[in-house]
Design a protein around this motif. Structure first.
Motif, short mmCIF file in Angstrom:
data_model
loop_
_atom_site.label_atom_id
_atom_site.label_comp_id
_atom_site.label_asym_id
_atom_site.label_seq_id
_atom_site.Cartn_x
_atom_site.Cartn_y
_atom_site.Cartn_z
N ASN A 98 0.80 -1.23 0.00
CA ASN A 98 0.00 0.00 0.00
C ASN A 98 0.83 1.28 0.00
OD1 ASN A 98 -2.62 -1.27 0.03
ND2 ASN A 98 -2.13 -1.90 2.11
N LEU A 99 2.14 1.16 0.15
CA LEU A 99 2.95 2.39 0.17
C LEU A 99 3.09 2.98 -1.24
CD1 LEU A 99 5.30 1.19 2.96
CD2 LEU A 99 3.97 3.31 3.03
N LEU A 128 0.59 3.96 -2.58
CA LEU A 128 -0.50 4.95 -2.52
C LEU A 128 -0.07 6.27 -1.87
CD1 LEU A 128 -3.45 2.63 -1.40
CD2 LEU A 128 -2.89 3.39 -3.72
N LEU A 129 1.17 6.33 -1.42
CA LEU A 129 1.65 7.56 -0.77
C LEU A 129 1.41 8.77 -1.67
CD1 LEU A 129 5.11 6.66 0.80
CD2 LEU A 129 3.03 7.36 2.00
N ARG A 135 -3.58 9.01 -1.29
CA ARG A 135 -4.69 8.78 -0.34
C ARG A 135 -4.18 9.11 1.07
NH1 ARG A 135 -6.99 4.03 -3.01
NH2 ARG A 135 -7.30 4.80 -5.12
N GLU A 136 -5.12 9.35 1.97
CA GLU A 136 -4.83 9.56 3.40
C GLU A 136 -3.67 10.52 3.67
OE1 GLU A 136 -5.56 6.40 6.22
OE2 GLU A 136 -5.61 4.96 4.58
N TYR A 141 -0.21 10.15 6.07
CA TYR A 141 1.04 9.79 5.39
C TYR A 141 1.63 10.92 4.53
CZ TYR A 141 -0.41 5.12 6.81
OH TYR A 141 -0.80 4.03 7.56
N ASN A 166 10.48 -0.23 4.93
CA ASN A 166 9.19 0.01 5.57
C ASN A 166 8.28 -1.14 5.12
OD1 ASN A 166 6.66 0.76 6.40
ND2 ASN A 166 6.83 2.90 5.72
N GLY A 184 5.41 -1.84 5.85
CA GLY A 184 3.98 -1.53 5.88
C GLY A 184 3.27 -2.41 6.89
N GLY A 185 2.07 -2.86 6.54
CA GLY A 185 1.28 -3.69 7.45
C GLY A 185 1.94 -5.01 7.80
N HIS A 207 3.69 -5.87 11.26
CA HIS A 207 2.97 -6.34 12.45
C HIS A 207 2.62 -7.82 12.39
CE1 HIS A 207 2.72 -2.04 12.73
NE2 HIS A 207 1.96 -1.97 11.65
N HIS A 261 9.01 3.77 9.79
CA HIS A 261 7.56 3.98 9.66
C HIS A 261 7.29 5.46 9.55
CE1 HIS A 261 6.57 -0.16 10.18
NE2 HIS A 261 7.48 -0.20 11.13
N ILE A 262 6.49 5.81 8.58
CA ILE A 262 6.19 7.23 8.35
C ILE A 262 5.37 7.78 9.52
CG2 ILE A 262 4.96 8.80 6.79
CD1 ILE A 262 5.52 6.55 4.59
N SER A 263 4.37 7.02 9.93
CA SER A 263 3.53 7.45 11.06
C SER A 263 4.13 6.92 12.37
CB SER A 263 2.11 6.91 10.88
OG SER A 263 2.11 5.48 10.91
N ARG A 272 -0.71 -2.03 15.98
CA ARG A 272 0.48 -1.51 15.28
C ARG A 272 1.70 -1.44 16.21
NH1 ARG A 272 -1.60 0.30 10.33
NH2 ARG A 272 -3.76 0.98 10.54
O1 CA2 Z 1 3.61 4.42 9.15
C1 CA2 Z 1 4.01 3.60 8.33
O2 CA2 Z 1 4.92 3.83 7.53
C2 CA2 Z 1 3.31 2.24 8.22
O3 CA2 Z 1 4.29 1.26 7.95
C3 CA2 Z 1 2.33 2.33 7.08
C4 CA2 Z 1 1.48 1.07 6.91
C5 CA2 Z 1 0.83 0.71 8.22
O4 CA2 Z 1 0.12 -0.53 8.09
C6 CA2 Z 1 1.83 0.58 9.34
O5 CA2 Z 1 1.13 0.30 10.53
C7 CA2 Z 1 2.60 1.86 9.50
C8 CA2 Z 1 0.39 1.30 5.89
C9 CA2 Z 1 0.87 1.75 4.57
C10 CA2 Z 1 -0.30 2.29 3.83
O6 CA2 Z 1 0.15 3.38 3.11
C11 CA2 Z 1 -0.77 4.20 2.60
C12 CA2 Z 1 -0.31 5.38 2.06
C13 CA2 Z 1 -1.20 6.27 1.54
C14 CA2 Z 1 -2.55 5.98 1.53
C15 CA2 Z 1 -3.01 4.80 2.05
C16 CA2 Z 1 -2.11 3.90 2.59
#
Ligand code: CA2
Length: 140
Positions: A11-12, A14-15, A18-19, A23, A72, A74-75, A78, A98-100, A109
């Motif tokens: 899903n990265l 999508l950076l 979205r959201e 992110y 990274n 991502g999901g 975990h 992790h970005i967040s 998480r």
């Molecule tokens: O904070 C992070 O970098 C994460 O690895 C991002 C993962 C999340 O599952 C981890 O808990 C923390 C999710 C990546 C999804 O990235 C997106 C980016 C833009 C829009 C939607 C999803």
């Protein structure tokens, strides 16, 4: 350290699309160009996949062509014992980003399986975390 591979998991891709509240609004492709200009003497590679096995294969192959990895997952961070095992099986250093701030989000998480095999972890500093992880690899 002459070359570093950045690996982003599911899903990265999508950076920036979205959201943005969580992110940010920058695509990784644009940020990656900035990273290359920050580290002109370093060869940087970038790989993103939504597929666990592809991430594992890339981690296994990486020690043949780079000196360190910033990942990274991502999901999968975990959940994935398999990615943790791949990180543990290679001899080059790996830093997890992790970005967040995963500790300021849902409880699920807070468990970081892949990070148990990494030299260190950066979380919550946005995309700058990738730059700081590279700095660490260069200095250590
Ligand atoms: O904070 C992070 O970098 C994460 O690895 C991002 C993962 C999340 O599952 C981890 O808990 C923390 C999710 C990546 C999804 O990235 C997106 C980016 C833009 C829009 C939607 C999803």
């Amino acid at each position: 350290m002459k070359s570093i591979l950045i690996i982003n998991g599911p899903n990265l891709n999508l950076l920036g699309k979205r959201e943005p509240g969580i992110y940010g609004s920058e695509t990784f492709e644009v940020y990656f160009e900035k990273l290359k200009s920050i580290f002109p003497n370093l060869t940087l590679y970038y790989f993103q996949s939504n597929i666990e096995g592809e991430l594992i294969t890339k981690i296994q192959e990486a020690e043949k062509f780079v000196d360190g990895i910033v990942i990274n997952p991502g999901g999968y961070s975990h959940t994935s014992v398999a990615i943790a095992d791949a990180i543990g099986a290679i001899s080059i250093p790996v830093v997890e980003v992790h970005i967040s701030n995963v500790h300021a989000r849902e409880d699920f998480r807070k468990q970081l399986i892949t990070a148990t095999k990494c030299k260190g972890i950066i979380s919550g500093l946005g995309l700058d975390g990738y730059e700081f992880a590279i700095e660490f690899l260069l200095d250590n």
